[in-house]
Write a protein that holds these residues in place. Structure first.
Motif, mmCIF file in Angstrom:
data_model
loop_
_atom_site.group_PDB
_atom_site.id
_atom_site.type_symbol
_atom_site.label_atom_id
_atom_site.label_comp_id
_atom_site.label_asym_id
_atom_site.label_seq_id
_atom_site.Cartn_x
_atom_site.Cartn_y
_atom_site.Cartn_z
ATOM 1 N N VAL A 69 34.577 34.363 37.297
ATOM 2 C CA VAL A 69 34.466 35.591 36.509
ATOM 3 C C VAL A 69 35.332 36.628 37.212
ATOM 4 O O VAL A 69 35.295 36.711 38.435
ATOM 5 C CB VAL A 69 32.983 36.048 36.472
ATOM 6 C CG1 VAL A 69 32.853 37.462 35.991
ATOM 7 C CG2 VAL A 69 32.164 35.125 35.592
ATOM 8 N N PRO A 70 36.136 37.396 36.496
ATOM 9 C CA PRO A 70 36.989 38.365 37.177
ATOM 10 C C PRO A 70 36.207 39.548 37.735
ATOM 11 O O PRO A 70 35.119 39.861 37.245
ATOM 12 C CB PRO A 70 37.976 38.803 36.093
ATOM 13 C CG PRO A 70 37.364 38.426 34.813
ATOM 14 C CD PRO A 70 36.394 37.333 35.052
ATOM 15 N N TYR A 71 36.757 40.187 38.742
ATOM 16 C CA TYR A 71 36.139 41.407 39.267
ATOM 17 C C TYR A 71 36.360 42.544 38.269
ATOM 18 O O TYR A 71 35.433 43.227 37.882
ATOM 19 C CB TYR A 71 36.748 41.784 40.613
ATOM 20 C CG TYR A 71 36.236 40.974 41.767
ATOM 21 C CD1 TYR A 71 35.084 41.343 42.438
ATOM 22 C CD2 TYR A 71 36.896 39.837 42.190
ATOM 23 C CE1 TYR A 71 34.599 40.611 43.487
ATOM 24 C CE2 TYR A 71 36.418 39.089 43.243
ATOM 25 C CZ TYR A 71 35.270 39.481 43.886
ATOM 26 O OH TYR A 71 34.795 38.744 44.921
ATOM 27 N N THR A 72 37.613 42.736 37.880
ATOM 28 C CA THR A 72 37.951 43.780 36.924
ATOM 29 C C THR A 72 39.025 43.241 36.004
ATOM 30 O O THR A 72 39.679 42.248 36.318
ATOM 31 C CB THR A 72 38.545 45.018 37.610
ATOM 32 O OG1 THR A 72 39.627 44.593 38.420
ATOM 33 C CG2 THR A 72 37.535 45.765 38.405
ATOM 34 N N VAL A 73 39.208 43.882 34.883
ATOM 35 C CA VAL A 73 40.366 43.576 34.050
ATOM 36 C C VAL A 73 41.042 44.887 33.719
ATOM 37 O O VAL A 73 40.397 45.919 33.537
ATOM 38 C CB VAL A 73 39.992 42.830 32.760
ATOM 39 C CG1 VAL A 73 39.682 41.391 33.053
ATOM 40 C CG2 VAL A 73 38.848 43.486 32.053
ATOM 41 N N THR A 74 42.365 44.867 33.641
ATOM 42 C CA THR A 74 43.098 46.065 33.267
ATOM 43 C C THR A 74 43.160 46.146 31.749
ATOM 44 O O THR A 74 42.735 45.236 31.050
ATOM 45 C CB THR A 74 44.530 46.029 33.835
ATOM 46 O OG1 THR A 74 45.153 44.859 33.331
ATOM 47 C CG2 THR A 74 44.493 45.991 35.334
ATOM 48 N N GLY B 44 36.948 19.829 38.108
ATOM 49 C CA GLY B 44 38.293 19.623 37.592
ATOM 50 C C GLY B 44 39.177 20.847 37.697
ATOM 51 O O GLY B 44 38.780 21.889 38.198
ATOM 52 N N MET B 45 40.379 20.664 37.186
ATOM 53 C CA MET B 45 41.358 21.740 37.218
ATOM 54 C C MET B 45 41.001 22.769 36.164
ATOM 55 O O MET B 45 40.762 22.429 35.018
ATOM 56 C CB MET B 45 42.735 21.132 36.922
ATOM 57 C CG MET B 45 43.887 22.030 37.184
ATOM 58 S SD MET B 45 44.173 22.358 38.915
ATOM 59 C CE MET B 45 45.109 20.919 39.396
ATOM 60 N N ARG B 46 40.885 24.002 36.557
ATOM 61 C CA ARG B 46 40.638 25.042 35.555
ATOM 62 C C ARG B 46 41.313 26.343 35.956
ATOM 63 O O ARG B 46 41.730 26.516 37.102
ATOM 64 C CB ARG B 46 39.144 25.239 35.331
ATOM 65 C CG ARG B 46 38.346 25.542 36.562
ATOM 66 C CD ARG B 46 36.895 25.628 36.218
ATOM 67 N NE ARG B 46 36.594 26.876 35.537
ATOM 68 C CZ ARG B 46 35.455 27.111 34.903
ATOM 69 N NH1 ARG B 46 34.539 26.187 34.852
ATOM 70 N NH2 ARG B 46 35.238 28.274 34.338
ATOM 71 N N LYS B 47 41.416 27.222 34.989
ATOM 72 C CA LYS B 47 42.108 28.485 35.215
ATOM 73 C C LYS B 47 41.216 29.384 36.064
ATOM 74 O O LYS B 47 40.009 29.449 35.849
ATOM 75 C CB LYS B 47 42.400 29.144 33.876
ATOM 76 C CG LYS B 47 43.417 30.242 33.953
ATOM 77 C CD LYS B 47 44.052 30.474 32.582
ATOM 78 C CE LYS B 47 45.112 31.539 32.643
ATOM 79 N NZ LYS B 47 44.581 32.911 32.518
ATOM 80 N N LEU B 48 41.837 30.083 37.011
ATOM 81 C CA LEU B 48 41.084 31.025 37.828
ATOM 82 C C LEU B 48 40.950 32.339 37.058
ATOM 83 O O LEU B 48 41.805 32.688 36.240
ATOM 84 C CB LEU B 48 41.812 31.271 39.148
ATOM 85 C CG LEU B 48 42.069 30.052 40.025
ATOM 86 C CD1 LEU B 48 42.938 30.442 41.199
ATOM 87 C CD2 LEU B 48 40.772 29.475 40.514
ATOM 88 N N ALA B 49 39.865 33.046 37.333
ATOM 89 C CA ALA B 49 39.646 34.320 36.648
ATOM 90 C C ALA B 49 40.650 35.373 37.105
ATOM 91 O O ALA B 49 40.905 36.337 36.399
ATOM 92 C CB ALA B 49 38.220 34.808 36.889
ATOM 93 N N TYR B 50 41.161 35.197 38.295
ATOM 94 C CA TYR B 50 42.192 36.102 38.806
ATOM 95 C C TYR B 50 43.046 35.288 39.763
ATOM 96 O O TYR B 50 42.548 34.327 40.352
ATOM 97 C CB TYR B 50 41.565 37.306 39.536
ATOM 98 C CG TYR B 50 40.496 36.942 40.531
ATOM 99 C CD1 TYR B 50 40.832 36.637 41.843
ATOM 100 C CD2 TYR B 50 39.159 36.872 40.157
ATOM 101 C CE1 TYR B 50 39.859 36.292 42.760
ATOM 102 C CE2 TYR B 50 38.177 36.525 41.062
ATOM 103 C CZ TYR B 50 38.539 36.240 42.365
ATOM 104 O OH TYR B 50 37.565 35.885 43.271
#
Lengths: 87, 145
Positions: A69-74, B44-50
């Protein structure tokens, strides 16, 4: 006399579902308590009880550390259904 | 001995075999420090949130194990040195409620390991994965709301 209630009277959805444990790996289930900018939603808006709010805030912070889950989004990154393209 | 869960994210730039070797090495670190691996589940391989270190994706692997609390510092030190790891998260399962949840997750992981592999994220090319999995999260989201 009484002030008008700004929000509808809420109930704790986690209590209703009898949630005892939350898994930080299940990012889709955390969406309920996150705003569209991925801030943790306050209790007064979601209606979560104190116990479940404490649980969810810990779990969300873990998921953030694990990049689920991201910390923040722009502003550019805000999207309507964020978990669809997270995968 | 206490129950722990280690989530590790391996660099996506490695090939499938290198990732497997790296995961093996990580599990070796745990066992060599007196830990006992109960179950593993590759997410598995997955997209990171950041992005982490300019990587957009990562290979997630979860290890459920029972480790002596004093060995955790050494294991985490070894993880920090390992350059193939983007990120690791160690979670302790201590109270009765947490242990019950831990056992449930272990059961699930074991069942998933035994079942015939429907989707093998390791073998697939990492670029092709997103199209297949888009339907599953929508269902869970709807259930949550």
């Amino acid at each position: 006399m009484a002030e008008k209630r700004k929000y509808k009277k809420r109930y704790c959805k986690y209590c209703e579902a009898k949630v005892d444990f939350m898994d930080y790996k299940d990012a889709g289930a955390l969406r309920f308590s996150l705003s569209e900018r991925y801030k943790i939603m306050p209790r007064r808006l979601t209606g979560n009880c104190k116990r479940h709010q404490d649980m969810i805030s810990i779990v969300i912070k873990r998921a953030r550390a694990a990049a689920l889950v991201p910390y923040t989004v722009t502003r550019k990154q805000v999207v309507v259904a964020p978990f669809e393209n997270l995968k | 001995m206490r129950n722990y869960e280690n989530l590790v994210i391996v660099k996506p730039t490695l090939t499938a075999e290198e990732i497997q070797a790296s995961v093996k090495a990580i599990e070796e670190v745990i066992t060599s420090n007196g830990g006992e691996i109960i179950a593993t589940s590759p997410m598995g391989m997955r997209k990171l949130a950041y992005p982490i270190e300019k990587n957009e994706r990562g290979f997630y692997h979860v290890i459920y194990s029972s480790i002596a609390p004093s060995a955790i510092t050494e294991i985490e030190r070894r993880f920090r040195i390992n350059e193939e790891l983007l990120r690791f998260v160690t979670i302790k399962y201590d109270t009765n409620r947490e242990i019950a949840a831990f056992n449930g997750m272990v059961e699930k992981a074991k069942k998933a390991a035994e079942a015939p592999k429907v989707e093998t994220p390791v073998a697939e090319a990492p670029t092709e994965t997103p199209a297949v999995e888009t339907e599953a999260p929508a269902a869970t989201e709807a259930a949550a709301e």
